[in-house]
Motif scaffolding. Structure first.
Motif, PDB file in Angstrom:
ATOM      1  N   ASP A 138      45.620  40.606  44.992  1.00 27.44           N
ATOM      2  CA  ASP A 138      45.104  41.741  44.928  1.00 27.44           C
ATOM      3  C   ASP A 138      45.251  42.571  43.501  1.00 27.44           C
ATOM      4  OD1 ASP A 138      44.385  44.647  45.627  1.00 27.44           O
ATOM      5  OD2 ASP A 138      46.127  45.191  46.888  1.00 27.44           O
ATOM      6  N   ALA A 139      44.221  42.217  42.589  1.00 28.59           N
ATOM      7  CA  ALA A 139      44.441  42.310  41.204  1.00 28.59           C
ATOM      8  C   ALA A 139      44.123  43.778  40.735  1.00 28.59           C
ATOM      9  CB  ALA A 139      43.512  41.368  40.666  1.00 28.59           C
ATOM     10  N   ASP A 140      43.636  44.765  41.601  1.00 26.34           N
ATOM     11  CA  ASP A 140      43.406  46.077  40.873  1.00 26.34           C
ATOM     12  C   ASP A 140      44.540  46.738  40.450  1.00 26.34           C
ATOM     13  OD1 ASP A 140      40.425  46.164  40.875  1.00 26.34           O
ATOM     14  OD2 ASP A 140      40.672  46.543  43.121  1.00 26.34           O
ATOM     15  N   ALA A 141      45.743  46.422  41.262  1.00 25.92           N
ATOM     16  CA  ALA A 141      47.173  47.038  40.694  1.00 25.92           C
ATOM     17  C   ALA A 141      48.152  46.001  40.586  1.00 25.92           C
ATOM     18  CB  ALA A 141      47.478  47.870  41.967  1.00 25.92           C
ATOM     19  N   CYS A 142      47.843  44.828  40.262  1.00 25.62           N
ATOM     20  CA  CYS A 142      48.766  43.795  39.916  1.00 25.62           C
ATOM     21  C   CYS A 142      49.234  44.107  38.635  1.00 25.62           C
ATOM     22  CB  CYS A 142      48.145  42.316  40.009  1.00 25.62           C
ATOM     23  SG  CYS A 142      49.407  40.919  39.757  1.00 25.62           S
ATOM     24  N   PRO A 143      50.614  44.287  38.300  1.00 25.49           N
ATOM     25  CA  PRO A 143      51.191  44.387  36.935  1.00 25.49           C
ATOM     26  C   PRO A 143      50.886  43.259  36.042  1.00 25.49           C
ATOM     27  CG  PRO A 143      52.882  44.804  38.839  1.00 25.49           C
ATOM     28  CD  PRO A 143      51.598  44.378  39.389  1.00 25.49           C
ATOM     29  N   VAL A 202      40.340  35.465  33.053  1.00 26.93           N
ATOM     30  CA  VAL A 202      41.105  34.434  33.518  1.00 26.93           C
ATOM     31  C   VAL A 202      40.667  33.131  32.524  1.00 26.93           C
ATOM     32  CG1 VAL A 202      41.339  35.045  35.923  1.00 26.93           C
ATOM     33  CG2 VAL A 202      39.517  33.682  35.181  1.00 26.93           C
ATOM     34  N   PRO A 203      41.935  32.354  32.498  1.00 25.20           N
ATOM     35  CA  PRO A 203      41.563  31.327  31.382  1.00 25.20           C
ATOM     36  C   PRO A 203      40.747  30.257  32.005  1.00 25.20           C
ATOM     37  CG  PRO A 203      43.590  31.022  32.447  1.00 25.20           C
ATOM     38  CD  PRO A 203      42.966  32.403  32.882  1.00 25.20           C
ATOM     39  N   PRO A 204      39.642  29.382  31.261  1.00 25.07           N
ATOM     40  CA  PRO A 204      38.863  28.511  31.814  1.00 25.07           C
ATOM     41  C   PRO A 204      39.694  27.303  32.491  1.00 25.07           C
ATOM     42  CG  PRO A 204      38.817  28.153  29.615  1.00 25.07           C
ATOM     43  CD  PRO A 204      39.832  29.491  29.955  1.00 25.07           C
ATOM     44  N   ALA A 205      39.759  27.393  33.896  1.00 21.67           N
ATOM     45  CA  ALA A 205      40.413  26.281  34.343  1.00 21.67           C
ATOM     46  C   ALA A 205      39.863  26.040  36.029  1.00 21.67           C
ATOM     47  CB  ALA A 205      41.872  26.394  34.760  1.00 21.67           C
ATOM     48  N   PRO A 206      39.570  24.848  36.563  1.00 23.49           N
ATOM     49  CA  PRO A 206      39.076  24.668  37.818  1.00 23.49           C
ATOM     50  C   PRO A 206      39.643  25.495  39.025  1.00 23.49           C
ATOM     51  CG  PRO A 206      39.930  22.733  36.955  1.00 23.49           C
ATOM     52  CD  PRO A 206      39.983  23.562  35.818  1.00 23.49           C
ATOM     53  N   ASN A 207      40.978  25.576  38.833  1.00 23.69           N
ATOM     54  CA  ASN A 207      41.554  26.120  39.957  1.00 23.69           C
ATOM     55  C   ASN A 207      41.850  27.603  39.912  1.00 23.69           C
ATOM     56  OD1 ASN A 207      43.468  25.359  37.976  1.00 23.69           O
ATOM     57  ND2 ASN A 207      45.116  25.687  39.056  1.00 23.69           N
ATOM     58  N   ILE A 208      41.518  28.287  38.906  1.00 21.17           N
ATOM     59  CA  ILE A 208      41.655  29.793  38.723  1.00 21.17           C
ATOM     60  C   ILE A 208      40.250  30.464  38.449  1.00 21.17           C
ATOM     61  CG2 ILE A 208      42.879  31.372  37.103  1.00 21.17           C
ATOM     62  CD1 ILE A 208      44.714  29.271  36.271  1.00 21.17           C
ATOM     63  N   LYS A 209      40.233  31.475  39.365  1.00 22.54           N
ATOM     64  CA  LYS A 209      39.206  32.348  39.136  1.00 22.54           C
ATOM     65  C   LYS A 209      39.249  33.526  39.511  1.00 22.54           C
ATOM     66  CE  LYS A 209      37.599  30.792  43.965  1.00 22.54           C
ATOM     67  NZ  LYS A 209      36.701  30.046  44.492  1.00 22.54           N
ATOM     68  N   ALA A 210      38.223  34.526  39.176  1.00 24.25           N
ATOM     69  CA  ALA A 210      38.264  35.794  39.410  1.00 24.25           C
ATOM     70  C   ALA A 210      37.121  36.378  40.293  1.00 24.25           C
ATOM     71  CB  ALA A 210      38.472  36.757  38.111  1.00 24.25           C
ATOM     72  N   VAL A 211      37.254  36.970  41.389  1.00 20.11           N
ATOM     73  CA  VAL A 211      36.012  37.637  41.970  1.00 20.11           C
ATOM     74  C   VAL A 211      35.893  39.085  41.976  1.00 20.11           C
ATOM     75  CG1 VAL A 211      35.283  37.876  44.374  1.00 20.11           C
ATOM     76  CG2 VAL A 211      36.272  35.905  43.861  1.00 20.11           C
ATOM     77  N   GLN A 212      34.943  39.473  41.358  1.00 16.34           N
ATOM     78  CA  GLN A 212      34.719  40.838  41.175  1.00 16.34           C
ATOM     79  C   GLN A 212      33.905  41.632  42.524  1.00 16.34           C
ATOM     80  OE1 GLN A 212      33.393  42.098  37.124  1.00 16.34           O
ATOM     81  NE2 GLN A 212      33.336  44.301  37.877  1.00 16.34           N
ATOM     82  N   VAL A 213      34.407  42.663  43.045  1.00 12.88           N
ATOM     83  CA  VAL A 213      33.789  43.473  44.197  1.00 12.88           C
ATOM     84  C   VAL A 213      33.340  44.521  43.698  1.00 12.88           C
ATOM     85  CG1 VAL A 213      35.103  41.976  45.812  1.00 12.88           C
ATOM     86  CG2 VAL A 213      35.853  44.008  45.132  1.00 12.88           C
ATOM     87  N   PRO A 214      32.250  45.184  44.470  1.00 13.43           N
ATOM     88  CA  PRO A 214      32.182  46.496  43.846  1.00 13.43           C
ATOM     89  C   PRO A 214      33.188  47.833  44.352  1.00 13.43           C
ATOM     90  CG  PRO A 214      30.579  45.628  45.765  1.00 13.43           C
ATOM     91  CD  PRO A 214      31.647  44.637  45.534  1.00 13.43           C
ATOM     92  N   SER A 215      33.227  48.875  43.338  1.00 19.11           N
ATOM     93  CA  SER A 215      34.033  49.672  43.670  1.00 19.11           C
ATOM     94  C   SER A 215      33.969  50.404  44.920  1.00 19.11           C
ATOM     95  CB  SER A 215      33.918  50.855  42.389  1.00 19.11           C
ATOM     96  OG  SER A 215      34.094  50.048  41.289  1.00 19.11           O
ATOM     97  N   GLY A 216      35.060  50.944  45.172  1.00 20.48           N
ATOM     98  CA  GLY A 216      35.131  51.525  46.621  1.00 20.48           C
ATOM     99  C   GLY A 216      36.433  51.248  47.468  1.00 20.48           C
ATOM    100  N   PHE A 217      36.741  52.176  48.328  1.00 23.72           N
ATOM    101  CA  PHE A 217      37.785  52.291  48.992  1.00 23.72           C
ATOM    102  C   PHE A 217      38.206  50.901  49.784  1.00 23.72           C
ATOM    103  CE2 PHE A 217      40.534  53.444  52.716  1.00 23.72           C
ATOM    104  CZ  PHE A 217      41.842  53.857  51.838  1.00 23.72           C
ATOM    105  N   ASP A 218      38.981  50.076  49.805  1.00 25.39           N
ATOM    106  CA  ASP A 218      39.763  48.858  50.361  1.00 25.39           C
ATOM    107  C   ASP A 218      38.555  47.694  50.272  1.00 25.39           C
ATOM    108  OD1 ASP A 218      41.960  49.735  50.964  1.00 25.39           O
ATOM    109  OD2 ASP A 218      41.184  50.172  52.998  1.00 25.39           O
TER     110      ASP A 218
END
Length: 154
Positions: free
Chosen positions: A10-15, A43-59
């Motif tokens: 849950d990356a929005d609030a992840c330190p 995120v660094p280029p790696a086959p096992n690491i990715k980021a998913v961006q979702v639209p803004s909004g509650f939950d």
């Protein structure tokens, strides 16, 4: 545990320090690591690491994690309701301070969260949690290592 467990963040609030620990662990072990946020997460280029961006909004990010999580996966979150939901699906949940949620602790945390919401609604200022110290960082890294060791042995 699922065949190839994944770690969801849950990356929005992840330190930042927790994100760095997770990236090092994923690079070291090869476990699938996915950051879910309503903003771009580098995120660094790696086959096992990715980021998913979702639209803004509650939950919206929380709902995306719940939709994708599988039995045996690990979710990194300080969001108590999200932790409860992924646990109901058979995943594990770990907060950024290194506490692995359990059936007992999640119930206690939900009750405390509801109580604090009631206090805030009545005008009481409660403040947020203190910043992560070295002890919490170490607890997080240790809890993550325990999960990864268990995941690798299945």
């Amino acid at each position: 545990m699922s065949q190839n467990p994944c770690v969801w963040v849950d990356a929005d609030a992840c330190p930042k320090v927790v994100r760095e620990i997770l990236l090092r662990a994923a690079q070291r072990t090869g476990i699938q690591l996915t950051f879910v946020a309503n903003q771009a997460v580098p995120v660094p280029p790696a086959p096992n690491i990715k980021a998913v961006q979702v639209p803004s909004g509650f939950d919206i990010a929380d709902n995306e994690i719940v939709r994708r999580v599988s039995v045996g996966d690990l979710v990194i979150t300080g969001d108590i309701p999200l932790a409860a939901e992924v646990m109901e699906k058979g995943a594990e949940a770990l907060n950024p301070r290194g506490e692995m949620y359990t059936e007992n602790t999640i119930r206690q945390r939900l009750n405390m969260r509801d109580f604090m919401d009631t206090l805030r609604a009545s005008g009481v200022q409660s403040g947020g949690p203190p910043p992560l110290g070295q002890r919490e960082r170490q607890q997080f890294a240790n809890a993550l290592d325990r999960y990864l060791a268990k995941a690798g042995s299945d």
